[in-house]
Design a protein around this motif. Structure first.
Motif, PDB file in Angstrom:
ATOM      1  N   PRO A   1       0.798  -1.191  -0.059  1.00  0.00           N
ATOM      2  CA  PRO A   1      -0.080   0.004   0.175  1.00  0.00           C
ATOM      3  C   PRO A   1       0.728   1.207   0.059  1.00  0.00           C
ATOM      4  O   PRO A   1       1.965   1.420   0.752  1.00  0.00           O
ATOM      5  CB  PRO A   1      -0.637  -0.200   1.234  1.00  0.00           C
ATOM      6  N   ILE A   2       0.396   2.296  -0.943  1.00  0.00           N
ATOM      7  CA  ILE A   2       1.083   3.832  -0.841  1.00  0.00           C
ATOM      8  C   ILE A   2      -0.040   4.496  -0.739  1.00  0.00           C
ATOM      9  O   ILE A   2      -1.321   4.513  -1.124  1.00  0.00           O
ATOM     10  CB  ILE A   2       1.961   3.826  -1.970  1.00  0.00           C
ATOM     11  N   SER A   3       0.484   5.799  -0.496  1.00  0.00           N
ATOM     12  CA  SER A   3      -0.610   6.892  -0.548  1.00  0.00           C
ATOM     13  C   SER A   3       0.079   8.263  -0.841  1.00  0.00           C
ATOM     14  O   SER A   3       1.445   8.070  -1.184  1.00  0.00           O
ATOM     15  CB  SER A   3      -1.405   7.191   0.701  1.00  0.00           C
ATOM     16  N   GLY A   4      -0.462   9.248  -1.007  1.00  0.00           N
ATOM     17  CA  GLY A   4       0.277  10.571  -1.208  1.00  0.00           C
ATOM     18  C   GLY A   4      -0.638  11.632  -1.535  1.00  0.00           C
ATOM     19  O   GLY A   4      -1.750  11.629  -1.493  1.00  0.00           O
ATOM     20  N   ASN A   5      -0.030  12.742  -2.253  1.00  0.00           N
ATOM     21  CA  ASN A   5      -1.026  13.799  -2.632  1.00  0.00           C
ATOM     22  C   ASN A   5      -0.411  14.335  -4.139  1.00  0.00           C
ATOM     23  O   ASN A   5       0.691  14.030  -4.475  1.00  0.00           O
ATOM     24  CB  ASN A   5      -0.912  15.051  -1.893  1.00  0.00           C
ATOM     25  N   GLY A   6      -0.890  15.296  -4.634  1.00  0.00           N
ATOM     26  CA  GLY A   6      -0.149  15.888  -5.709  1.00  0.00           C
ATOM     27  C   GLY A   6      -1.404  16.921  -6.256  1.00  0.00           C
ATOM     28  O   GLY A   6      -2.186  17.403  -5.706  1.00  0.00           O
ATOM     29  N   TYR A   7      -0.840  17.381  -7.525  1.00  0.00           N
ATOM     30  CA  TYR A   7      -1.838  18.328  -8.222  1.00  0.00           C
ATOM     31  C   TYR A   7      -2.320  17.722  -9.650  1.00  0.00           C
ATOM     32  O   TYR A   7      -1.399  17.221 -10.286  1.00  0.00           O
ATOM     33  CB  TYR A   7      -1.074  19.786  -8.447  1.00  0.00           C
ATOM     34  N   VAL A   8      -3.312  18.339 -10.187  1.00  0.00           N
ATOM     35  CA  VAL A   8      -3.755  17.749 -11.679  1.00  0.00           C
ATOM     36  C   VAL A   8      -4.146  19.131 -12.132  1.00  0.00           C
ATOM     37  O   VAL A   8      -4.874  20.115 -11.672  1.00  0.00           O
ATOM     38  CB  VAL A   8      -5.017  16.763 -11.623  1.00  0.00           C
ATOM     39  N   GLU A   9      -3.762  19.323 -13.332  1.00  0.00           N
ATOM     40  CA  GLU A   9      -4.209  20.300 -14.397  1.00  0.00           C
ATOM     41  C   GLU A   9      -5.081  19.802 -15.596  1.00  0.00           C
ATOM     42  O   GLU A   9      -4.514  18.748 -16.305  1.00  0.00           O
ATOM     43  CB  GLU A   9      -2.792  21.254 -14.842  1.00  0.00           C
ATOM     44  N   LEU A  10      -6.275  20.509 -15.922  1.00  0.00           N
ATOM     45  CA  LEU A  10      -7.045  20.079 -16.990  1.00  0.00           C
ATOM     46  C   LEU A  10      -7.298  21.236 -17.786  1.00  0.00           C
ATOM     47  O   LEU A  10      -7.977  22.313 -17.404  1.00  0.00           O
ATOM     48  CB  LEU A  10      -8.367  19.575 -16.349  1.00  0.00           C
ATOM     49  N   THR A  11      -6.807  21.070 -19.202  1.00  0.00           N
ATOM     50  CA  THR A  11      -7.278  22.357 -19.914  1.00  0.00           C
ATOM     51  C   THR A  11      -7.895  21.787 -21.128  1.00  0.00           C
ATOM     52  O   THR A  11      -7.560  20.678 -21.736  1.00  0.00           O
ATOM     53  CB  THR A  11      -5.836  22.814 -20.397  1.00  0.00           C
ATOM     54  N   GLY A  12      -8.696  22.680 -21.909  1.00  0.00           N
ATOM     55  CA  GLY A  12      -9.348  22.324 -23.071  1.00  0.00           C
ATOM     56  C   GLY A  12     -10.619  21.750 -22.824  1.00  0.00           C
ATOM     57  O   GLY A  12     -11.360  21.454 -24.108  1.00  0.00           O
ATOM     58  N   TYR A  13     -11.064  21.702 -21.623  1.00  0.00           N
ATOM     59  CA  TYR A  13     -12.429  20.999 -21.646  1.00  0.00           C
ATOM     60  C   TYR A  13     -13.643  22.010 -21.993  1.00  0.00           C
ATOM     61  O   TYR A  13     -13.158  23.031 -21.606  1.00  0.00           O
ATOM     62  CB  TYR A  13     -12.471  20.563 -20.060  1.00  0.00           C
ATOM     63  N   GLY A  14     -14.377  21.534 -22.563  1.00  0.00           N
ATOM     64  CA  GLY A  14     -15.799  22.172 -22.791  1.00  0.00           C
ATOM     65  C   GLY A  14     -15.407  22.785 -24.367  1.00  0.00           C
ATOM     66  O   GLY A  14     -16.458  23.721 -24.750  1.00  0.00           O
ATOM     67  N   SER A  15     -14.375  22.568 -24.840  1.00  0.00           N
ATOM     68  CA  SER A  15     -13.983  23.087 -26.332  1.00  0.00           C
ATOM     69  C   SER A  15     -14.336  22.124 -27.373  1.00  0.00           C
ATOM     70  O   SER A  15     -14.385  22.455 -28.539  1.00  0.00           O
ATOM     71  CB  SER A  15     -12.679  23.600 -26.127  1.00  0.00           C
ATOM     72  N   SER A  16     -14.958  21.065 -26.997  1.00  0.00           N
ATOM     73  CA  SER A  16     -15.194  19.913 -28.041  1.00  0.00           C
ATOM     74  C   SER A  16     -15.995  19.016 -27.638  1.00  0.00           C
ATOM     75  O   SER A  16     -15.927  18.674 -26.359  1.00  0.00           O
ATOM     76  CB  SER A  16     -13.730  19.046 -28.500  1.00  0.00           C
ATOM     77  N   PRO A  17     -16.970  18.395 -28.352  1.00  0.00           N
ATOM     78  CA  PRO A  17     -17.994  17.315 -27.884  1.00  0.00           C
ATOM     79  C   PRO A  17     -17.431  16.176 -27.448  1.00  0.00           C
ATOM     80  O   PRO A  17     -17.843  15.649 -26.575  1.00  0.00           O
ATOM     81  CB  PRO A  17     -18.733  17.166 -29.143  1.00  0.00           C
ATOM     82  N   ALA A  18     -16.160  15.867 -28.010  1.00  0.00           N
ATOM     83  CA  ALA A  18     -15.229  14.767 -27.451  1.00  0.00           C
ATOM     84  C   ALA A  18     -15.058  14.722 -26.083  1.00  0.00           C
ATOM     85  O   ALA A  18     -14.999  13.645 -25.241  1.00  0.00           O
ATOM     86  CB  ALA A  18     -14.124  14.310 -28.560  1.00  0.00           C
ATOM     87  N   ASP A  19     -14.845  15.885 -25.391  1.00  0.00           N
ATOM     88  CA  ASP A  19     -14.693  15.977 -23.946  1.00  0.00           C
ATOM     89  C   ASP A  19     -15.671  15.521 -23.037  1.00  0.00           C
ATOM     90  O   ASP A  19     -15.390  15.024 -22.001  1.00  0.00           O
ATOM     91  CB  ASP A  19     -14.262  17.519 -23.769  1.00  0.00           C
ATOM     92  N   GLU A  20     -16.989  15.446 -23.534  1.00  0.00           N
ATOM     93  CA  GLU A  20     -18.028  15.030 -22.693  1.00  0.00           C
ATOM     94  C   GLU A  20     -17.865  13.569 -22.612  1.00  0.00           C
ATOM     95  O   GLU A  20     -18.408  12.892 -21.869  1.00  0.00           O
ATOM     96  CB  GLU A  20     -19.401  15.267 -23.351  1.00  0.00           C
ATOM     97  N   ASN A  21     -17.130  12.714 -23.422  1.00  0.00           N
ATOM     98  CA  ASN A  21     -16.963  11.247 -23.460  1.00  0.00           C
ATOM     99  C   ASN A  21     -15.576  10.954 -23.252  1.00  0.00           C
ATOM    100  O   ASN A  21     -15.306   9.831 -23.628  1.00  0.00           O
ATOM    101  CB  ASN A  21     -17.713  10.622 -24.553  1.00  0.00           C
ATOM    102  N   ALA A  22     -14.738  11.704 -22.719  1.00  0.00           N
ATOM    103  CA  ALA A  22     -13.284  11.584 -22.815  1.00  0.00           C
ATOM    104  C   ALA A  22     -12.915  10.456 -21.673  1.00  0.00           C
ATOM    105  O   ALA A  22     -12.397  10.908 -20.389  1.00  0.00           O
ATOM    106  CB  ALA A  22     -12.629  12.675 -22.675  1.00  0.00           C
ATOM    107  N   THR A  23     -13.276   9.261 -21.786  1.00  0.00           N
ATOM    108  CA  THR A  23     -12.798   8.406 -20.566  1.00  0.00           C
ATOM    109  C   THR A  23     -11.849   7.474 -21.155  1.00  0.00           C
ATOM    110  O   THR A  23     -11.823   6.033 -20.661  1.00  0.00           O
ATOM    111  CB  THR A  23     -14.205   7.493 -20.232  1.00  0.00           C
ATOM    112  N   SER A  24     -11.418   7.697 -22.439  1.00  0.00           N
ATOM    113  CA  SER A  24     -10.431   6.918 -23.239  1.00  0.00           C
ATOM    114  C   SER A  24      -9.123   6.516 -22.272  1.00  0.00           C
ATOM    115  O   SER A  24      -8.793   7.178 -21.152  1.00  0.00           O
ATOM    116  CB  SER A  24      -9.715   7.623 -24.304  1.00  0.00           C
ATOM    117  N   VAL A  25      -8.349   5.533 -22.443  1.00  0.00           N
ATOM    118  CA  VAL A  25      -7.149   4.991 -21.704  1.00  0.00           C
ATOM    119  C   VAL A  25      -6.116   5.362 -22.587  1.00  0.00           C
ATOM    120  O   VAL A  25      -6.038   5.148 -23.679  1.00  0.00           O
ATOM    121  CB  VAL A  25      -7.358   3.510 -21.532  1.00  0.00           C
ATOM    122  N   ALA A  26      -5.172   5.889 -21.872  1.00  0.00           N
ATOM    123  CA  ALA A  26      -3.897   6.201 -22.460  1.00  0.00           C
ATOM    124  C   ALA A  26      -2.948   5.123 -22.632  1.00  0.00           C
ATOM    125  O   ALA A  26      -2.599   4.415 -21.251  1.00  0.00           O
ATOM    126  CB  ALA A  26      -3.208   7.237 -21.644  1.00  0.00           C
TER     127      ALA A  26
END
Length: 407
Positions: free
Chosen positions: A381-406
């Motif tokens: 087990p591990i834990s931690g903290n961090g920061y996330v930045e999300l840009t470009g959302y709301g600018s494309s219909p694809a964002d509404e279904n962006a559950t894709s896997v990298a």
């Protein structure tokens, strides 16, 4: 002097919009609605990194030698750069805060020659300052603009200092500087919110990408020079409504400069900077395309407890979105919980925003906030903290279904 600073801020906004708003990593405009349903224009964080007029500016084509402390300072032959500080800190009783203090330098034209006027400049600075009060359930966000003239804003490497009016990141005390490779003091205050934090590096600086060259697309020159201080021991105070909290924790510094980076079709990114209790750190950015797919130039770095680092490609990291949060102010829907897997490292991580509503709806709109991490590393087990930045959302219909896997 304060009146002059205010007028310079207004001047900078006008110039930036009129100039096509080449603000750091932002390439396009979006129209939104304010509370009175009047149309307003905001700048979306997605990329002057897509180019624009780059004539006369230096571009990032190949790896370079980094020299410190010189490279902590400005690189005026490039079109844009930023000094990015984020962190998670706690009081002795466990009250948790996140913070962001970011300085952006934007060149409106290539440097030619110095002019006699103290107000003459070809650069403007923008800064963002946020505090996330997790227990209080409040997110505070502020921005400032100023021309890089008359002492209002600027950056230097000797001594190390970046500032916009009285918001600053500068070299730390002599004692802190003697003990660590990088020591800084961050100060910012706006209204009833204030931070005064001392940061000192616990690990060597990490060069991201190919020895510090971070390629964002196949087009030559669409890249940045990018390095990070991934674990900065942090202590100091956060003040809200005249109540001061003594805090300790960890911060992260990202430094990047470029002239252009993103190609057409790259609409934004999800950037993760995570610090784990086992002494490791993870940075990964997932570049999103307009059709909802993940760009092959996504990448990142895993930093071991001893400071050694190895690069990660889009094939190494799997990211699934597990939940969303919709902004009541803008109507934009952002991811708020993620499952992150790095099979080759045995990492299974669950990330959740400490506070869903960490959207910056300023002259630029994006989500950036503190997140918590739980999971396991090869079954431990591990834990931690961090920061996330999300840009470009709301600018494309694809964002509404962006559950894709990298992958």
């Amino acid at each position: 002097m304060k009146a002059l600073a205010m007028s310079s801020r207004a001047w900078a906004v006008i110039v930036l919009v009129a100039a096509g708003a080449v603000l750091v990593s932002w390439a396009y405009f979006e129209s939104g609605q304010d509370d009175k349903n009047a149309t307003r224009t905001t700048l979306s964080v997605a990329a002057a990194l897509s180019g624009g007029d780059t004539e006369g500016f230096t571009r990032a084509y190949q790896p370079r030698k980094f020299v410190f402390p010189d490279d902590h300072g400005p690189h005026s032959d490039y079109k844009q750069e930023w000094w990015y500080f984020t962190g998670n800190v706690d009081t002795i009783s466990g009250r948790h805060f996140g913070f962001q203090l970011t300085f952006f330098r934007v060149a409106l034209a290539p440097f030619t020659e110095r002019r006699s006027s103290a107000w003459a400049t070809n650069e403007v600075y923008m800064a963002h300052f946020t505090v996330s009060d997790i227990e209080g359930g409040r997110f505070y966000s502020f921005e400032r603009f100023s021309r890089a003239a008359a002492g209002l804003a600027g950056a230097s490497s000797s001594p190390l200092r970046v500032w916009l009016e009285d918001w600053s990141a500068e070299r730390g005390s002599p004692a802190d500087s003697a003990r660590s490779e990088l020591a800084l003091r961050l100060r910012a205050a706006e209204g009833r919110v204030k931070i005064d934090l001392s940061l000192s590096s616990a690990k060597p600086i990490v060069l991201q990408g190919e020895r510090g060259l971070s390629r964002k697309s196949a087009t030559p020159g669409n890249a940045s020079y990018y390095y990070s201080a991934t674990r900065l021991d942090t202590k100091g105070s956060i003040e809200i409504d005249r109540r001061r909290y003594q805090v300790t924790g960890l911060s992260w510094m990202d430094r990047e400069w470029s002239t252009s980076a993103l190609d057409k079709g790259q609409i934004g990114w999800d950037w993760f900077a995570l610090q784990f209790t086992d002494g490791r750190e993870l940075m990964f950015y997932r570049l999103r395309r307009r059709d909802g797919s993940v760009d092959r130039f996504s990448g990142g770095t895993l930093v071991d407890a001893d400071g050694s680092a190895r690069s990660l490609s889009v094939r190494d990291v799997e990211i699934d979105v597990r939940a969303y949060w919709q902004s009541p102010a803008t109507g934009v829907r952002y991811p708020s919980r993620w499952q992150v897997r790095i099979p080759g490292e045995g990492l299974e991580l669950d990330l959740s925003s400490h506070l869903p509503g960490q959207e910056l709806d300023l002259s630029v709109r994006y989500w950036e906030g503190a997140v918590g991490v739980t999971g396991s590393a090869r079954g431990v087990p591990i834990s931690g903290n961090g920061y996330v930045e999300l840009t470009g959302y709301g600018s494309s219909p694809a964002d509404e279904n962006a559950t894709s896997v990298a992958r």
